[in-house]
Design an enzyme around this catalytic site. Structure first.
Site, PDB file in Angstrom:
ATOM      1  N   ILE A 115      50.024 -12.790  13.368  1.00  0.00           N
ATOM      2  CA  ILE A 115      49.025 -11.735  13.144  1.00  0.00           C
ATOM      3  C   ILE A 115      48.632 -11.791  11.666  1.00  0.00           C
ATOM      4  CG2 ILE A 115      48.641  -9.240  13.095  1.00  0.00           C
ATOM      5  CD1 ILE A 115      50.733  -9.035  15.384  1.00  0.00           C
ATOM      6  N   LYS A 137      24.127 -17.831   8.229  1.00  0.00           N
ATOM      7  CA  LYS A 137      23.306 -17.278   9.315  1.00  0.00           C
ATOM      8  C   LYS A 137      22.261 -16.315   8.766  1.00  0.00           C
ATOM      9  CE  LYS A 137      25.411 -19.270  12.808  1.00  0.00           C
ATOM     10  NZ  LYS A 137      24.786 -20.116  13.821  1.00  0.00           N
ATOM     11  N   PHE A 172      29.147 -10.592  18.458  1.00  0.00           N
ATOM     12  CA  PHE A 172      30.424 -10.134  17.944  1.00  0.00           C
ATOM     13  C   PHE A 172      31.442 -11.173  18.458  1.00  0.00           C
ATOM     14  CE2 PHE A 172      29.686  -6.189  15.527  1.00  0.00           C
ATOM     15  CZ  PHE A 172      28.313  -6.334  15.458  1.00  0.00           C
ATOM     16  N   TYR A 199      30.021 -18.353   5.891  1.00  0.00           N
ATOM     17  CA  TYR A 199      29.501 -18.538   7.257  1.00  0.00           C
ATOM     18  C   TYR A 199      28.454 -17.475   7.575  1.00  0.00           C
ATOM     19  CZ  TYR A 199      29.303 -17.918  12.295  1.00  0.00           C
ATOM     20  OH  TYR A 199      28.852 -17.732  13.565  1.00  0.00           O
TER      21      TYR A 199
HETATM   22  N1  UFG Z   1      43.719 -13.589  14.154  1.00  0.00           N
HETATM   23  C1  UFG Z   1      45.090 -13.493  14.005  1.00  0.00           C
HETATM   24  N2  UFG Z   1      45.833 -14.604  14.261  1.00  0.00           N
HETATM   25  C2  UFG Z   1      45.285 -15.787  14.672  1.00  0.00           C
HETATM   26  C3  UFG Z   1      43.889 -15.865  14.823  1.00  0.00           C
HETATM   27  C4  UFG Z   1      43.139 -14.752  14.553  1.00  0.00           C
HETATM   28  O1  UFG Z   1      45.618 -12.445  13.625  1.00  0.00           O
HETATM   29  O2  UFG Z   1      46.035 -16.766  14.885  1.00  0.00           O
HETATM   30  C5  UFG Z   1      42.905 -12.397  13.888  1.00  0.00           C
HETATM   31  C6  UFG Z   1      41.856 -12.610  12.789  1.00  0.00           C
HETATM   32  O3  UFG Z   1      42.420 -12.342  11.534  1.00  0.00           O
HETATM   33  C7  UFG Z   1      40.768 -11.628  13.210  1.00  0.00           C
HETATM   34  C8  UFG Z   1      40.882 -11.549  14.725  1.00  0.00           C
HETATM   35  O4  UFG Z   1      42.167 -12.077  15.047  1.00  0.00           O
HETATM   36  O5  UFG Z   1      41.045 -10.367  12.672  1.00  0.00           O
HETATM   37  C9  UFG Z   1      39.836 -12.385  15.428  1.00  0.00           C
HETATM   38  O6  UFG Z   1      39.851 -13.685  14.829  1.00  0.00           O
HETATM   39  P1  UFG Z   1      39.062 -14.930  15.447  1.00  0.00           P
HETATM   40  O7  UFG Z   1      39.374 -16.095  14.583  1.00  0.00           O
HETATM   41  O8  UFG Z   1      39.312 -15.034  16.906  1.00  0.00           O
HETATM   42  O9  UFG Z   1      37.535 -14.491  15.293  1.00  0.00           O
HETATM   43  P2  UFG Z   1      36.724 -13.968  14.008  1.00  0.00           P
HETATM   44  O10 UFG Z   1      36.558 -12.477  14.147  1.00  0.00           O
HETATM   45  O11 UFG Z   1      37.297 -14.477  12.741  1.00  0.00           O
HETATM   46  O12 UFG Z   1      35.339 -14.715  14.187  1.00  0.00           O
HETATM   47  C10 UFG Z   1      34.651 -14.783  15.432  1.00  0.00           C
HETATM   48  C11 UFG Z   1      33.831 -16.061  15.441  1.00  0.00           C
HETATM   49  C12 UFG Z   1      32.789 -16.021  14.355  1.00  0.00           C
HETATM   50  C13 UFG Z   1      32.014 -14.738  14.429  1.00  0.00           C
HETATM   51  C14 UFG Z   1      32.901 -13.538  14.457  1.00  0.00           C
HETATM   52  C15 UFG Z   1      32.113 -12.278  14.664  1.00  0.00           C
HETATM   53  O13 UFG Z   1      34.674 -17.197  15.253  1.00  0.00           O
HETATM   54  O14 UFG Z   1      31.937 -17.132  14.503  1.00  0.00           O
HETATM   55  O15 UFG Z   1      33.837 -13.661  15.525  1.00  0.00           O
HETATM   56  O16 UFG Z   1      32.950 -11.148  14.539  1.00  0.00           O
HETATM   57  F1  UFG Z   1      31.234 -14.644  13.320  1.00  0.00           F
END
Ligand code: UFG
Length: 329
Positions: A206, A145, A169, A141
């Site tokens: 988590i 970008k 972010f 992903y």
């Molecule tokens: N997480 C959990 N449990 C869950 C879901 C998420 O522990 O059920 C954790 C993930 O491992 C991560 C954090 O929470 O460490 C945030 O996860 P998200 O899925 O909410 O978001 P991401 O950081 O993976 O990604 C988001 C957007 C992306 C973007 C990114 C930039 O979805 O498009 O932020 O940091 F690129």
């Protein structure tokens, strides 16, 4: 000025559209509704249901509406999914963006704003991450970008258009009780935590607590969608002075456990949590330095506290327990 907004029915794009309309821009929303919602399209925007994979249709749309600028929000955007389906990102995400850029150049749309991502920085050398940080995408992903950003740099070099790449972010919160986050399936931390608070799920899992962070869980910088939308308007207005790249966050990192604790405080609900395995592609710590956009454009986030961001998302959840579903029936 007329702005074509791809993904204008989606979580972040719909807020961008609302800001544009408030600021007096004419808006054309281009969305295939694969992730967006018809009910999230602003009533004053023209709506075109279409798919960016269909280059001829994209071309016809630009010929018909002659926008002065494009905001390209539409995207596959899940880090974890991209580790399982790399071509959905390295082929489709890239192809959709390039189709749009090619039409933009052919139709003399001089301004292009790209929704980019903090996932460009899988292994940052320094935190907070500024625009000088080297690009080491954390997932297909992030790489998709990166390719789109690099394409825009070439188009700028060739004087074909001016662009802003805005590296979000972690977008969070709801801009009003009528525009909120509603994905199917939901994979993002905060909406899932709030679904647990609302009793729609039993617990939050988590994804790993053995990272090299203060409590072992991943740290992210949560930024309110309304503040992101403001950054788009400011960037669009500044494009006359040249292309630009900005990292967009609050500058504060919160661990997964801290997000859950804050949500417990805001909602007053216990929110059971359980530690599971790591999710592939997750960088341990992503926190932005947004000094550049603050000093160059005077951008100032209005929602700098995680409590406020969560409270706004919780208000949306309580008003729309089934998301946009009930609005679309
Ligand atoms: N997480 C959990 N449990 C869950 C879901 C998420 O522990 O059920 C954790 C993930 O491992 C991560 C954090 O929470 O460490 C945030 O996860 P998200 O899925 O909410 O978001 P991401 O950081 O993976 O990604 C988001 C957007 C992306 C973007 C990114 C930039 O979805 O498009 O932020 O940091 F690129």
């Amino acid at each position: 000025m007329k702005v074509l907004v791809t993904g204008g029915a989606g979580y972040i794009g719909s807020v961008g559209v609302r800001e544009l309309v408030h600021e007096g821009y004419e808006v054309v929303v281009f969305d295939n509704l694969s992730q967006g919602h018809r009910a999230a399209v602003h009533p004053e925007a023209v709506f075109v249901e279409g798919d960016l994979r269909d280059r001829e249709f994209v071309d016809r749309t630009l010929a018909e509406h002659s926008p002065d600028a494009i905001m390209h929000f539409a995207s596959k955007s899940l880090v974890g999914e991209s580790m399982e389906k790399p071509f959905l990102y390295l082929d489709e995400n890239v192809r959709c963006g390039i189709n749009l850029m090619r039409s933009a150049v052919e139709h003399d749309v001089g301004r292009f704003i790209l929704s980019s991502t903090a996932n460009l920085f899988g292994e940052p050398d320094s935190i907070p991450i500024d625009e000088e940080e080297s690009i080491t995408p954390g997932s297909p992903y992030g790489e998709s970008k990166n390719i789109l950003e690099r394409t825009l740099r070439w188009l700028d070099d060739l004087d074909a258009l001016r662009f802003a790449a805005l590296r979000y972010f972690n977008a969070a919160g709801a801009a009003s009780e009528d525009l909120g986050e509603d994905h199917d399936p939901e994979t993002h931390l905060l909406p899932i935590v709030l679904e647990v608070a609302a009793g729609k799920r039993d617990k939050i899992e988590i994804y790993g607590d053995d990272y090299d962070t203060r409590d072992g869980t991943c740290v992210r910088d949560y930024i309110h969608v309304q503040d992101l939308a403001q950054a788009h308007i400011l960037s669009l207005e500044a494009l006359g002075d040249g292309s630009r790249v900005y990292n967009l966050g609050n500058g504060d990192g919160y661990s997964v456990r801290e997000v859950i604790d804050t949500a417990r405080r805001v909602t007053g609900v216990e929110i059971p949590a359980e530690v599971g395995p790591r999710r592939p592609g997750d960088p341990p710590k992503l926190v932005a330095s947004s000094e550049k956009i603050r000093s160059e454009l005077g951008w100032e986030p209005q929602y700098s506290e995680l409590d406020e961001i969560i409270a706004s998302a919780w208000a949306w959840h309580q008003k729309h327990p089934n998301g946009y579903d009930e609005l679309e029936e």
